[in-house]
Design a protein around this motif. Structure first.
Motif, PDB file in Angstrom:
ATOM      1  N   ASP A   1       0.901  -0.936   0.068  1.00 56.25           N
ATOM      2  CA  ASP A   1       0.101   0.051   0.053  1.00 56.25           C
ATOM      3  C   ASP A   1       1.064   1.310   0.071  1.00 56.25           C
ATOM      4  O   ASP A   1       1.668   1.439   1.038  1.00 56.25           O
ATOM      5  CB  ASP A   1      -0.874   0.045   1.340  1.00 56.25           C
ATOM      6  CG  ASP A   1      -1.876  -0.912   1.088  1.00 56.25           C
ATOM      7  OD1 ASP A   1      -2.382  -1.176  -0.133  1.00 56.25           O
ATOM      8  OD2 ASP A   1      -2.516  -1.326   2.122  1.00 56.25           O
TER       9      ASP A   1
ATOM     10  N   GLN B   1     -10.124   3.228   4.927  1.00 57.09           N
ATOM     11  CA  GLN B   1     -10.548   4.104   3.797  1.00 57.09           C
ATOM     12  C   GLN B   1     -11.962   3.527   3.218  1.00 57.09           C
ATOM     13  O   GLN B   1     -12.167   2.115   3.469  1.00 57.09           O
ATOM     14  CB  GLN B   1      -9.725   4.221   2.659  1.00 57.09           C
ATOM     15  CG  GLN B   1      -9.469   2.945   1.878  1.00 57.09           C
ATOM     16  CD  GLN B   1      -8.603   3.306   0.400  1.00 57.09           C
ATOM     17  OE1 GLN B   1      -8.090   2.161   0.270  1.00 57.09           O
ATOM     18  NE2 GLN B   1      -9.085   4.469  -0.107  1.00 57.09           N
ATOM     19  N   GLU B   2     -12.970   4.195   2.603  1.00 59.57           N
ATOM     20  CA  GLU B   2     -14.075   3.436   2.139  1.00 59.57           C
ATOM     21  C   GLU B   2     -13.864   2.856   0.840  1.00 59.57           C
ATOM     22  O   GLU B   2     -12.994   3.362   0.024  1.00 59.57           O
ATOM     23  CB  GLU B   2     -15.009   4.753   1.904  1.00 59.57           C
ATOM     24  CG  GLU B   2     -15.656   5.270   3.155  1.00 59.57           C
ATOM     25  CD  GLU B   2     -17.076   6.501   2.691  1.00 59.57           C
ATOM     26  OE1 GLU B   2     -17.597   6.416   1.867  1.00 59.57           O
ATOM     27  OE2 GLU B   2     -16.762   7.391   3.651  1.00 59.57           O
ATOM     28  N   VAL B   3     -14.293   1.887   0.672  1.00 61.17           N
ATOM     29  CA  VAL B   3     -14.100   1.020  -0.496  1.00 61.17           C
ATOM     30  C   VAL B   3     -15.369   0.838  -1.237  1.00 61.17           C
ATOM     31  O   VAL B   3     -16.469   0.642  -0.498  1.00 61.17           O
ATOM     32  CB  VAL B   3     -13.364  -0.428  -0.466  1.00 61.17           C
ATOM     33  CG1 VAL B   3     -11.896  -0.077   0.027  1.00 61.17           C
ATOM     34  CG2 VAL B   3     -13.930  -1.078   0.793  1.00 61.17           C
TER      35      VAL B   3
ATOM     36  N   GLU C   1     -16.104  -4.736  -2.945  1.00 61.75           N
ATOM     37  CA  GLU C   1     -14.872  -4.875  -2.918  1.00 61.75           C
ATOM     38  C   GLU C   1     -14.369  -5.575  -1.289  1.00 61.75           C
ATOM     39  O   GLU C   1     -13.139  -5.520  -0.863  1.00 61.75           O
ATOM     40  CB  GLU C   1     -13.785  -3.760  -3.174  1.00 61.75           C
ATOM     41  CG  GLU C   1     -13.873  -3.677  -4.760  1.00 61.75           C
ATOM     42  CD  GLU C   1     -12.894  -2.503  -5.152  1.00 61.75           C
ATOM     43  OE1 GLU C   1     -12.080  -2.295  -4.436  1.00 61.75           O
ATOM     44  OE2 GLU C   1     -12.969  -2.114  -6.369  1.00 61.75           O
ATOM     45  N   THR C   2     -15.308  -5.459  -0.541  1.00 60.77           N
ATOM     46  CA  THR C   2     -14.972  -5.971   0.923  1.00 60.77           C
ATOM     47  C   THR C   2     -14.300  -7.148   1.052  1.00 60.77           C
ATOM     48  O   THR C   2     -13.472  -7.265   2.140  1.00 60.77           O
ATOM     49  CB  THR C   2     -16.361  -5.916   1.958  1.00 60.77           C
ATOM     50  OG1 THR C   2     -17.112  -6.937   1.218  1.00 60.77           O
ATOM     51  CG2 THR C   2     -17.165  -4.394   1.858  1.00 60.77           C
TER      52      THR C   2
ATOM     53  N   TYR D   1     -10.233  -6.927   1.809  1.00 63.90           N
ATOM     54  CA  TYR D   1     -10.031  -6.398   3.157  1.00 63.90           C
ATOM     55  C   TYR D   1     -10.278  -6.832   4.502  1.00 63.90           C
ATOM     56  O   TYR D   1     -11.383  -7.524   4.576  1.00 63.90           O
ATOM     57  CB  TYR D   1     -10.528  -4.785   2.909  1.00 63.90           C
ATOM     58  CG  TYR D   1      -9.982  -4.072   1.622  1.00 63.90           C
ATOM     59  CD1 TYR D   1      -8.657  -3.607   1.824  1.00 63.90           C
ATOM     60  CD2 TYR D   1     -10.920  -4.032   0.638  1.00 63.90           C
ATOM     61  CE1 TYR D   1      -8.296  -2.890   0.838  1.00 63.90           C
ATOM     62  CE2 TYR D   1     -10.273  -3.513  -0.326  1.00 63.90           C
ATOM     63  CZ  TYR D   1      -8.921  -2.785  -0.503  1.00 63.90           C
ATOM     64  OH  TYR D   1      -8.727  -1.944  -1.715  1.00 63.90           O
TER      65      TYR D   1
ATOM     66  N   ASN E   1     -18.378  -0.382   4.581  1.00 63.10           N
ATOM     67  CA  ASN E   1     -17.492  -0.299   3.723  1.00 63.10           C
ATOM     68  C   ASN E   1     -16.264   0.155   4.095  1.00 63.10           C
ATOM     69  O   ASN E   1     -15.763   0.870   3.263  1.00 63.10           O
ATOM     70  CB  ASN E   1     -18.203   0.233   2.369  1.00 63.10           C
ATOM     71  CG  ASN E   1     -18.316   1.775   2.699  1.00 63.10           C
ATOM     72  OD1 ASN E   1     -18.579   2.067   3.560  1.00 63.10           O
ATOM     73  ND2 ASN E   1     -18.153   2.486   1.439  1.00 63.10           N
TER      74      ASN E   1
ATOM     75  N   ALA F   1     -12.639  -0.057   4.898  1.00 68.76           N
ATOM     76  CA  ALA F   1     -11.571  -1.096   4.874  1.00 68.76           C
ATOM     77  C   ALA F   1     -10.445  -0.772   5.350  1.00 68.76           C
ATOM     78  O   ALA F   1      -9.964   0.210   5.493  1.00 68.76           O
ATOM     79  CB  ALA F   1     -11.350  -1.452   3.520  1.00 68.76           C
TER      80      ALA F   1
ATOM     81  N   ILE G   1      -6.613  -0.580   5.549  1.00 70.36           N
ATOM     82  CA  ILE G   1      -5.517  -0.394   4.667  1.00 70.36           C
ATOM     83  C   ILE G   1      -4.010  -0.697   5.369  1.00 70.36           C
ATOM     84  O   ILE G   1      -3.938  -0.816   6.753  1.00 70.36           O
ATOM     85  CB  ILE G   1      -5.312   0.549   3.702  1.00 70.36           C
ATOM     86  CG1 ILE G   1      -5.124   1.894   4.704  1.00 70.36           C
ATOM     87  CG2 ILE G   1      -6.663   0.839   3.170  1.00 70.36           C
ATOM     88  CD1 ILE G   1      -3.670   2.784   4.153  1.00 70.36           C
TER      89      ILE G   1
ATOM     90  N   ASP H   1      -3.278   0.732  -4.371  1.00 76.11           N
ATOM     91  CA  ASP H   1      -2.817  -0.957  -3.916  1.00 76.11           C
ATOM     92  C   ASP H   1      -1.859  -1.439  -4.983  1.00 76.11           C
ATOM     93  O   ASP H   1      -1.995  -1.891  -6.072  1.00 76.11           O
ATOM     94  CB  ASP H   1      -4.330  -1.551  -4.082  1.00 76.11           C
ATOM     95  CG  ASP H   1      -3.956  -2.927  -4.028  1.00 76.11           C
ATOM     96  OD1 ASP H   1      -2.899  -3.545  -3.509  1.00 76.11           O
ATOM     97  OD2 ASP H   1      -5.008  -3.769  -4.413  1.00 76.11           O
TER      98      ASP H   1
END
Ligand code: G1P
Length: 277
Positions: free
Chosen positions: A131, A161-163, A167-168, A171, A201, A203, A205, A255
């Motif tokens: 990251d 961070q919000e994703v 995509e959860t 993470y 959402n 996640a 990092i 990413d």
């Protein structure tokens, strides 16, 4: 002040094969600097001068990168190219680097536990070099933002961070009570949930500050998702027993563990950092 930072760097980097066949993924260059050096510079900027790497087989290039290369220094002396080595020379001379090996891939929690001897019983940072985080000029880097929060709250902190909801499953995902804008006290945390099971959402990092009681907790954490010892599960125990914070950092994260993210980071660094330096 937090002085130590761990870098788990034992992963194989299979998504970058064949590039990573004989070279660690952390040494892949983003423009002209290895990916891992960005993370190390971020930790050092936060005052973390003891850098500990949890490595594995085939990662010797990382040790060589953070060591003097006398032959190279000798070769380029007087050639006008010395400046190209200045940033890494500066890092090497002003910080300590230590290494230990994770012999088996048993998950991020296990990797962090393997680094216990490198950081001792002190609070420490964790940087997942995949990251790459950048901030606007003049802003604190992400680890500095988190170290400042640690000085205020004295507990473990994860960066979030919000994703996009779909995509959860890539993470660790948290749920929490909002304490103030961008800061949550964690009430739930799940490693790579299916979107339908995700508590939010938000996640996690690859930036953490951990208090050293996490080591005993990891030792008592059974393997979780994918049969691996997950730092997310250990942090959930810590949150249940006390407090863990989730911090929506200021900045942008790439990413670099994926080809798309790596190319985006390369373009961003080239346009916004390299060309302007
Ligand atoms: C790890 C953690 C995950 C976190 C992610 C951040 O997963 O297990 O909770 O969200 O790093 O990059 P990995 O990407 O190593 O599979």
């Amino acid at each position: 002040m937090i002085k130590n930072c761990l870098f788990p760097v034992a992963g194989y980097g299979t998504r970058f094969l064949p590039a990573t066949k004989a070279m660690p993924k952390e040494i892949l260059p983003v423009v002209n600097k290895p990916l891992v050096q960005y993370g190390v510079e971020e930790a050092v900027a936060a005052g973390m001068h003891n850098i500990g790497f949890v490595t594995g087989r085939g990662k010797r290039a990382i040790e060589d990168h953070f060591d003097i290369s006398y032959e190279l220094e000798h070769q380029i002396q007087g050639s006008g190219k010395e400046d190209l080595l200045t940033s890494i020379r500066h890092l090497i001379e002003n910080n300590q680097f230590s290494f230990t090996r994770q012999r088996e891939m048993k998950g991020l929690g296990h990797a962090i536990l393997t680094g216990r001897n490198l950081v001792g019983e002190n609070p420490f940072g964790v940087v997942l070099a995949d990251d790459l985080c950048v901030v606007d000029p003049g802003e604190d880097e992400v680890m500095t933002q988190m170290a400042k929060l640690y000085n205020q709250f004295r507990c473990s902190i994860v960066a979030i961070q919000e994703v996009p909801p779909e995509e959860t499953n890539k993470y660790g995902v948290i749920a929490g009570e909002c304490m103030k804008e961008g800061l949550y006290r964690i009430t739930d945390m799940v490693e790579k949930p299916d979107p339908k099971d995700a508590p939010s959402n938000l996640a996690i990092i690859g930036r953490y500050i951990l208090t050293p009681d996490i080591f005993d907790i990891i030792e008592n954490t059974p393997p979780g998702k994918n049969g691996e010892v997950q730092i997310t599960d250990a942090l959930m125990t810590q949150a249940r027993n006390g407090c863990v914070l989730a911090y929506k950092f200021k900045g942008k994260r790439f990413d670099c563990g994926s080809i798309d993210g790596f190319v985006e980071a390369t373009n961003h660094v080239y346009e916004n950092i390299y060309k302007k330096s």
